[in-house]
Design a protein around this motif. Structure first.
Motif, PDB file in Angstrom:
ATOM      1  N   LYS A 130       0.832  -1.209   0.000  1.00 24.51           N
ATOM      2  CA  LYS A 130       0.000   0.000   0.000  1.00 24.51           C
ATOM      3  C   LYS A 130       0.863   1.253   0.000  1.00 24.51           C
ATOM      4  O   LYS A 130       0.440   2.304  -0.479  1.00 24.51           O
ATOM      5  CB  LYS A 130      -0.906  -0.003   1.240  1.00 24.51           C
ATOM      6  N   ALA A 131       2.083   1.133   0.527  1.00 23.98           N
ATOM      7  CA  ALA A 131       2.980   2.285   0.586  1.00 23.98           C
ATOM      8  C   ALA A 131       3.627   2.573  -0.765  1.00 23.98           C
ATOM      9  O   ALA A 131       4.307   3.595  -0.914  1.00 23.98           O
ATOM     10  CB  ALA A 131       4.062   2.050   1.638  1.00 23.98           C
ATOM     11  N   GLY A 132       3.436   1.663  -1.744  1.00 22.50           N
ATOM     12  CA  GLY A 132       3.915   1.936  -3.096  1.00 22.50           C
ATOM     13  C   GLY A 132       5.203   1.272  -3.507  1.00 22.50           C
ATOM     14  O   GLY A 132       5.698   1.528  -4.603  1.00 22.50           O
ATOM     15  N   VAL A 224      -5.026  -4.483  -4.434  1.00 25.99           N
ATOM     16  CA  VAL A 224      -5.594  -3.141  -4.247  1.00 25.99           C
ATOM     17  C   VAL A 224      -4.559  -2.073  -4.600  1.00 25.99           C
ATOM     18  O   VAL A 224      -4.878  -1.071  -5.256  1.00 25.99           O
ATOM     19  CB  VAL A 224      -6.075  -2.959  -2.792  1.00 25.99           C
ATOM     20  N   ALA A 225      -3.307  -2.284  -4.182  1.00 26.53           N
ATOM     21  CA  ALA A 225      -2.248  -1.306  -4.454  1.00 26.53           C
ATOM     22  C   ALA A 225      -1.980  -1.185  -5.953  1.00 26.53           C
ATOM     23  O   ALA A 225      -1.777  -0.079  -6.476  1.00 26.53           O
ATOM     24  CB  ALA A 225      -0.971  -1.699  -3.720  1.00 26.53           C
ATOM     25  N   LYS A 226      -1.998  -2.305  -6.669  1.00 21.57           N
ATOM     26  CA  LYS A 226      -1.774  -2.277  -8.117  1.00 21.57           C
ATOM     27  C   LYS A 226      -2.934  -1.589  -8.832  1.00 21.57           C
ATOM     28  O   LYS A 226      -2.725  -0.832  -9.788  1.00 21.57           O
ATOM     29  CB  LYS A 226      -1.582  -3.699  -8.645  1.00 21.57           C
ATOM     30  N   ALA A 227      -4.149  -1.868  -8.373  1.00 24.52           N
ATOM     31  CA  ALA A 227      -5.327  -1.251  -8.990  1.00 24.52           C
ATOM     32  C   ALA A 227      -5.291   0.267  -8.794  1.00 24.52           C
ATOM     33  O   ALA A 227      -5.613   1.034  -9.710  1.00 24.52           O
ATOM     34  CB  ALA A 227      -6.599  -1.838  -8.385  1.00 24.52           C
ATOM     35  N   LYS A 228      -4.869   0.714  -7.614  1.00 26.02           N
ATOM     36  CA  LYS A 228      -4.782   2.148  -7.339  1.00 26.02           C
ATOM     37  C   LYS A 228      -3.722   2.798  -8.224  1.00 26.02           C
ATOM     38  O   LYS A 228      -3.942   3.899  -8.758  1.00 26.02           O
ATOM     39  CB  LYS A 228      -4.450   2.376  -5.868  1.00 26.02           C
ATOM     40  N   GLU A 229      -2.587   2.121  -8.395  1.00 25.52           N
ATOM     41  CA  GLU A 229      -1.529   2.668  -9.237  1.00 25.52           C
ATOM     42  C   GLU A 229      -1.983   2.766 -10.694  1.00 25.52           C
ATOM     43  O   GLU A 229      -1.703   3.747 -11.389  1.00 25.52           O
ATOM     44  CB  GLU A 229      -0.273   1.798  -9.132  1.00 25.52           C
ATOM     45  N   PRO A 241      -5.262  15.069 -11.161  1.00 24.14           N
ATOM     46  CA  PRO A 241      -4.385  14.788 -10.015  1.00 24.14           C
ATOM     47  C   PRO A 241      -4.531  13.344  -9.560  1.00 24.14           C
ATOM     48  O   PRO A 241      -5.580  12.716  -9.757  1.00 24.14           O
ATOM     49  CB  PRO A 241      -4.877  15.766  -8.940  1.00 24.14           C
ATOM     50  N   ALA A 242      -3.486  12.817  -8.968  1.00 24.91           N
ATOM     51  CA  ALA A 242      -3.522  11.444  -8.465  1.00 24.91           C
ATOM     52  C   ALA A 242      -4.478  11.346  -7.280  1.00 24.91           C
ATOM     53  O   ALA A 242      -4.807  12.342  -6.633  1.00 24.91           O
ATOM     54  CB  ALA A 242      -2.120  11.009  -8.038  1.00 24.91           C
ATOM     55  N   LEU A 243      -4.932  10.134  -7.015  1.00 23.60           N
ATOM     56  CA  LEU A 243      -5.804   9.910  -5.866  1.00 23.60           C
ATOM     57  C   LEU A 243      -5.046  10.245  -4.583  1.00 23.60           C
ATOM     58  O   LEU A 243      -3.838   9.992  -4.486  1.00 23.60           O
ATOM     59  CB  LEU A 243      -6.254   8.442  -5.830  1.00 23.60           C
ATOM     60  N   PRO A 244      -5.716  10.818  -3.609  1.00 19.92           N
ATOM     61  CA  PRO A 244      -5.024  11.154  -2.349  1.00 19.92           C
ATOM     62  C   PRO A 244      -4.556   9.897  -1.625  1.00 19.92           C
ATOM     63  O   PRO A 244      -5.198   8.842  -1.696  1.00 19.92           O
ATOM     64  CB  PRO A 244      -6.101  11.907  -1.557  1.00 19.92           C
ATOM     65  N   ASP A 245      -3.429  10.020  -0.949  1.00 22.18           N
ATOM     66  CA  ASP A 245      -2.908   8.894  -0.177  1.00 22.18           C
ATOM     67  C   ASP A 245      -3.726   8.715   1.086  1.00 22.18           C
ATOM     68  O   ASP A 245      -4.143   9.676   1.731  1.00 22.18           O
ATOM     69  CB  ASP A 245      -1.441   9.133   0.195  1.00 22.18           C
ATOM     70  N   ASP A 246      -3.938   7.470   1.427  1.00 24.31           N
ATOM     71  CA  ASP A 246      -4.609   7.141   2.685  1.00 24.31           C
ATOM     72  C   ASP A 246      -3.546   7.105   3.778  1.00 24.31           C
ATOM     73  O   ASP A 246      -2.533   6.428   3.638  1.00 24.31           O
ATOM     74  CB  ASP A 246      -5.286   5.766   2.559  1.00 24.31           C
TER      75      ASP A 246
END
Length: 313
Positions: A130-132, A224-229, A241-246
């Motif tokens: 999740k941290a990328g 989930v992390a891959k889908a967000k990226e 703009p990119a989605l805000p970080d949780d």
């Protein structure tokens, strides 16, 4: 010296997207390479299976990233009982699609005085947190040691017991598989930590590597992390703009969990096997043969010199 990005026409988003494109190409190259070399590895296996002690000789010439962890007691097994080593990119399908960096490293042994297992296979999953960041993660593999022959001093069995305890807690819903939670150590975790401190890791057995776990990144967290990226990449291309970080996605270092890792460099060793030892096996075997020939020649020359000295006397 830092460059103020506001003084340029380049955005961080553009740089991030270019970096992603490089990674896409690298992934595709690995996929193609695995497909194109598959028949060559099969041909190599047919040839080397006819050479006695091929893999022990290869391992004897292992690069420093592997060799530094092999203790003399480990060599007693690896150099006398290892029959075959292989690497499989198990998440690639028949069409060459999937994650090519996930690997299964398989060790095959003949009957030996140390353990009952004939096959030891350790899988590594390439996952995104999740941290990328991306990392290879694994699960502990226990070994059925014969009585009094456990080179890990019980560490592997303890790691496996702690792992099973955590998986049971996740299954029962008392522990999250995706959310990092600071919790007091269980009795089994405390026992493992104490054993690690007692045994020490500096001169630990290579077989501790089978207990490596790495980052606790579940399959769901990675998905989930891959889908967000991927969504952020689409947004960047559209100028959004990119989605805000949780805040919960921030990497939270857990010193307690780190203290329970029995082989901290497990990922590096897996990469050294996959990217160096496995593809370079023929090179290392030839090197072993050449070293043996040099040693024999040096021995013969030394014997000739001794004979000459005796004749002169």
């Amino acid at each position: 010296m830092a460059v103020p990005m506001e003084e340029t026409n380049v955005t961080y988003g553009e740089l991030a997207e270019l970096e992603n494109e490089f990674e896409d190409v690298e992934t595709e190259i690995i996929r193609k390479q695995v497909q194109m070399t598959k028949h060559l590895y099969e041909k190599r296996e047919q040839l080397v299976s006819q050479i006695p002690n091929f893999w022990p000789l290869v391992l004897e010439q292992a690069p420093p990233d592997i060799d530094e962890y092999i203790q003399p007691t480990d060599s007693a097994i690896l150099l006398t009982s290892l029959l075959r080593l292989s690497v499989e990119h198990f998440e690639l399908d028949n069409n060459g699609q999937g994650e090519p960096r996930s690997v299964a490293i398989r060790w095959e042994f003949k009957e030996n005085e140390y353990f009952e297992d004939r096959v030891l296979e350790k899988k590594f999953w390439y996952r995104r947190s999740k941290a990328g960041y991306n990392s290879l993660v694994s699960e502990p593999v226990d070994i059925k040691w014969k009585e009094g022959k456990d080179l890990t001093s019980g560490l592997l069995s303890m790691v496996k017991a702690v792992w099973d305890e955590e998986q049971e807690a996740i299954k029962n819903g008392t522990l999250s598989a995706t959310k990092k939670e600071k919790r007091p150590l269980t009795e089994k975790q405390q026992a493992l930590k104490a054993k690690i401190e007692e045994v020490g890791l500096g001169g630990g057995s290579f077989f501790n590597w089978f207990g490596f776990i790495g980052e606790k990144i579940s399959e769901e967290e990675s998905r989930v992390a891959k889908a967000k990226e991927e969504e952020n990449r689409v947004r960047r291309r559209q100028g959004q703009p990119a989605l805000p970080d949780d805040p919960e996605d921030e990497d939270d270092d857990d010193d307690e969990e780190d203290s329970l890792e029995v082989f901290p460099d497990g990922e590096e060793v897996a990469l050294a096997i996959t990217d160096d030892l496995w593809p370079g096996a023929l090179k290392y075997f030839i090197q072993a043969q050449e070293d043996d020939e040099i040693s024999d020649r040096e021995f013969e020359e030394m014997m000739d010199e001794d004979e000459d000295e005796e004749m002169q006397e």
